[in-house]
Design a protein around this motif. Structure first.
Motif, PDB file in Angstrom:
ATOM      1  N   SER A  50       0.781  -1.165  -0.015  1.00 40.67           N
ATOM      2  CA  SER A  50       0.101  -0.031   0.049  1.00 40.67           C
ATOM      3  C   SER A  50       0.825   1.110   0.047  1.00 40.67           C
ATOM      4  O   SER A  50       2.116   1.182   0.408  1.00 40.67           O
ATOM      5  N   ILE A  51       0.406   2.434  -0.424  1.00 43.20           N
ATOM      6  CA  ILE A  51       1.051   3.505  -0.349  1.00 43.20           C
ATOM      7  C   ILE A  51       0.205   4.897   0.051  1.00 43.20           C
ATOM      8  O   ILE A  51      -0.838   4.716  -0.420  1.00 43.20           O
ATOM      9  N   SER A  52       0.407   5.442   0.944  1.00 44.95           N
ATOM     10  CA  SER A  52      -0.358   6.421   1.939  1.00 44.95           C
ATOM     11  C   SER A  52      -0.322   7.897   0.951  1.00 44.95           C
ATOM     12  O   SER A  52       0.448   7.799  -0.053  1.00 44.95           O
ATOM     13  N   THR A  53      -1.201   8.748   1.182  1.00 44.36           N
ATOM     14  CA  THR A  53      -1.255   9.899   0.512  1.00 44.36           C
ATOM     15  C   THR A  53      -0.012  10.871   0.661  1.00 44.36           C
ATOM     16  O   THR A  53      -0.021  11.469  -0.239  1.00 44.36           O
ATOM     17  N   ASP A  54       0.937  10.374   1.582  1.00 43.19           N
ATOM     18  CA  ASP A  54       2.236  11.008   1.764  1.00 43.19           C
ATOM     19  C   ASP A  54       3.095  10.295   1.106  1.00 43.19           C
ATOM     20  O   ASP A  54       4.227  10.665   1.440  1.00 43.19           O
TER      21      ASP A  54
END
Length: 120
Positions: A50-54
């Motif tokens: 997964s990759i966060s918004t930041d």
């Protein structure tokens, strides 16, 4: 409406590489976390990365060092570069997103239709 469309799956020999793409539309791309999941028939869906918004990425142990997630915000596209593929990576791969900072759950709101990866 939100739409996620994956592509790039296929058949490859063990040790080979594939790059999956997920084009997103219908929402403010940068405000949503995104993730890749995979599923084999008869088994539960598994989080891959997964990759966060930041931009913080979290990988499953099984793919660390082999897979790389990246985002092209200008193109609203999420990528999954998969190297040194193994037969156990064979699965349907799904792109997912939600209006969250972190996609640290399988209960995300938006899913693509999946793209098949087969490693022999």
């Amino acid at each position: 409406h939100v739409q996620l469309v994956e592509s790039g799956g296929g058949s490859v020999q063990a040790g080979g590489s594939l790059r999956l793409s997920c084009v997103a539309s219908g929402y403010r791309y940068a405000s949503y976390c995104m993730a890749w999941f995979r599923q084999v028939p008869g088994r539960e869906r598994e989080g891959v990365v997964s990759i966060s918004t930041d931009g913080i990425s979290t990988y499953a142990d099984s793919v660390k060092g082999r897979f790389t997630i990246s985002k092209d915000n200008a193109a609203n596209t999420l990528y999954l570069q998969m190297n040194r593929l193994k037969p156990e990576d064979t699965a349907m791969y799904y792109c997912a997103a939600d209006f969250l900072q972190y996609c640290n759950t399988a209960h995300l709101g938006y899913w693509g239709q999946g793209t098949q990866v087969t490693v022999s």
